[in-house]
Design an enzyme around this catalytic site. Structure first.
Site: not given
Lengths: 365, 318
Positions: B93-95, B265
């Site tokens: 779950m990046d960003g 992501t």
């Protein structure tokens, strides 16, 4: 006459192409160049089918593509190249295909060792990485011979993964680490018994809590290029303390290149696992990350900085799982024999872009 | 490690990591999965993939004992095939940080928005019959982030677990946490422990949250565990195999330890020390959206991509 003109035209364009390539490489070299690129050479069979060739011909075309890419990479200044030539899972293919691949490998190893081959042109040291015992005798012998023959080369390195899977590599490293650990315990036990005093205190389980073994601190001053050149863990004991005749292994750490977007370069790792000298209880030495890493087949090279898999597939297929945790995976849709200069240039440009991005972030934080 | 259980020794049948299958071929013959099942109430094996027709998800879902009758149904979009749904989806779950920065908000706002995205994803996975969802909430490498941010994240985890607890119980979600829990605040450790205990018999979906997790350290701890067993004479050095290593990994808390699909992501193309061993044959999908912007539509896109892939596991499809 026509033919001569045709040949000259080819020569001219070939020469011009080479000149253009050198210009492009010179421009690229003004930025950081990856030290190690890994390739999953996927798509040979599909290529053969697409071109209406017989099945084996796809792999031959794949070998030519490998030679081409190899030259480009070494010309650009990449030092380490790793290729996934044959997985342990590939042994499950039809016996005829497996045999033809083995024959091709034997043939090409022979060619590589010839005087005029690329190996000498670029001073390549060859490594065959994998469970070589799974290979047939002639191939294994040829591979070992090739490794010995090129052992003195120091300019560039080519690691060819055959009979390889990451699982096999990790299990082997785990076994070796367990074996060393067992020997270490036996040695310490023997010395304890013979001396009658508690010695050889090491990190271990304290109060029933298993402590994290390997931490380290990566200095902020580690320059990007240094980090790029040493992407794999720098092993080794950072500090050793002698206290009252008992050697405590104070810090054994590994510096790992951290690529998370919000991670600052100054990683102050927690130093753990220091045996409490006041406790002076006897604890078993435990296995650490560095122990496993040094037993990996791929321990002879730093971690790759770019991983390219052709034919558009977006998976690792049990290739370099350990070594690519922080490495971007590019998946051009071209089949392996179709790979060209532009794919390499594009991958390097992306690498440079993300390198500058992380540099910028580091300066901001 | 929260999720590590000491399992009784099972027959050393080599489990091939290649044995994850489409739903159409689902049967659990591996001894390891039998052992796991004894930890939970026997649950119904979904066999709808084995039937000839592709039934809509809302019919299949009614097979579940845990289904809340009042729950809104959400059929699978027509572009997706039920038979080709992945059993195990993993997400990096990046960003969140970038999302917040783009809006001139503090990082905490990004993480809040991210939590909302996650809740939605859990719900969708539940409805569409994904069996296991693993998310990379906090890497072992993230401990070096500013203390303010780390503290906020720990509080966020606590708040989320507390607020979602009722939902986990009522919707048959089994929560498991993997990673080095010793570094987490004690209150959070206790909360996790209680949550795992309270939901251990749930079988609709297993929600694995990786907190303070590192793929490499998972292997190191597995190795240490094996070394202990060798030292104690429980196993021989030569017995160490892929199967044994797999059993010692923290993902031994699930029947489906290997993700079929990994989504990351924010456009980053790397794994960043998330699951390592478990990703050997996982299909990757790199989404350019930032995590708080990743919703149902983006998830469908990832699933469509996944369903079009030809998985060969090193062999060849004839």
């Amino acid at each position: 006459m026509e033919k001569d003109r045709g040949d000259s035209a080819n020569q001219f364009f070939g020469g011009f192409g080479s000149f253009l390539r050198k210009c492009i490489f010179r421009i690229l070299s003004m930025g950081p160049i990856p030290n190690h690129i890994a390739f999953i050479m996927d798509g040979n069979r599909r290529y053969a089918k697409k071109q209406g060739m017989e099945e084996g011909a796809g792999h031959k075309a794949g070998f030519l593509a490998l030679m081409k890419i190899l030259c480009y990479c070494y010309e650009l200044g990449v030092k380490y190249l790793t290729v996934y030539a044959f997985s342990i899972e590939n042994f499950k293919r039809k016996p005829e295909e497996v045999q033809s691949l083995m024959d091709l490998m034997l043939e090409k190893i022979g060619e590589l060792l010839k005087e005029e081959s690329v190996v000498n042109q670029y001073g390549i040291r060859l490594y065959f990485i994998g469970n070589l015992n799974l290979l047939s005798e002639p191939v294994r012998v040829a591979a070992e011979k090739a490794m010995a023959a090129t052992a003195k080369n120091t300019k560039t390195v080519l690691l060819i993964c055959v009979a390889y899977t990451s699982y096999d590599e990790i299990v082997h490293a785990v076994q070796e680490s367990c074996k060393e650990n067992r020997n270490e315990i036996e040695t310490l036990y023997a010395s304890k018994v013979s001396n009658g005093v508690t010695e050889g205190v090491e990190e271990g389980e304290i109060n029933g809590t298993t402590e994290h073994d390997v931490q380290g601190s990566c200095e902020n001053s580690l320059s990007e290029s240094q980090a790029l050149n040493t992407t794999r863990a720098c092993n080794g004991v950072i500090g050793v303390e002698k206290k009252k005749g008992v050697t405590l292994r104070a810090i054994q750490g590994s510096c790992e290149d951290k690529w998370d977007e919000a991670t600052s370069r100054t990683s102050n790792g927690v130093t753990e696992g220091v045996a409490d000298s006041k406790k002076k209880q006897w604890m078993h030495p435990t296995i650490k990350l560095v122990d496993i890493e040094k037993n990996m087949y791929m321990g002879v090279a730093p971690d790759p900085e770019i991983l390219i898999r052709t034919s558009g597939e977006n998976r690792l297929s049990n290739f370099l799982l350990w070594q690519t945790t922080n490495c971007p995976l590019y998946s051009p849709s071209a089949l392996w024999p179709e790979i060209g200069l532009w794919h390499l240039i594009w991958a390097v440009l992306n690498f440079q872009q993300s390198h500058y991005y992380f540099e910028k972030k580091r300066k901001q934080s | 490690m929260i999720c590590l259980r000491s399992l009784p020794l099972v027959p050393l049948e080599l489990k091939s990591p290649l044995s994850f299958r489409t739903r159409a071929q689902q049967h659990h013959s591996h001894p390891f999965s039998q052992t796991l099942r004894s930890h939970t109430e026997p649950h119904k094996t979904l066999t709808r993939g084995g039937t000839a027709t592709t039934t809509a998800a809302n019919v299949a879902l009614s097979e579940h004992n845990d289904l809340n009758a009042a729950e809104e149904e959400e059929p699978l979009p027509s572009e997706l095939s039920e038979e080709l749904m992945p059993n195990h989806v993993a997400v990096i779950m990046d960003g969140n940080g970038r999302w917040a920065k783009q809006r001139g908000l503090p990082a905490s706002a990004g993480h809040q928005a991210g939590a909302r995205s996650l809740r939605e994803l859990v719900e969708i996975c539940c409805k569409w019959g994904v069996r296991v969802l693993t998310v990379f909430a906090f890497s072992y490498d993230n401990w070096i982030r500013p203390k303010v941010e780390v503290d906020f994240l720990m509080n966020l985890f606590e708040r989320e677990i507390k607020s979602q607890m009722q939902k986990f119980v009522s919707e048959g979600i089994r929560i498991s946490v993997i990673g080095d829990s010793s570094k987490l605040p004690e209150t959070l450790q206790k909360l996790i422990s209680d949550a795992e205990e309270a939901t251990k018999d749930n079988s609709r979906i297993q929600f694995i949250v990786a907190v303070s997790y590192s793929g490499k350290y998972d292997i190191v701890q597995a190795c240490k565990s094996l070394a202990r067993k060798v030292k104690d004479g429980v196993i021989q050095l030569e017995d160490i195999s892929e199967s044994l290593v797999e059993q010692e990994l923290e993902t031994n808390c699930t029947e489906y330890p290997y993700p079929d699909l990994l989504i990351r992501t924010s456009g980053e193309l790397r794994v960043s020390n998330f699951l390592l061993w478990q990703l050997a044959y996982t299909e990757f999908f790199f989404a350019k959206e930032l995590w708080p912007d990743f919703g149902k539509a983006e998830f469908v896109e990832a699933l469509i991509s996944f369903q079009q892939r030809q998985r060969r596991y090193g062999a060849r499809l004839s």
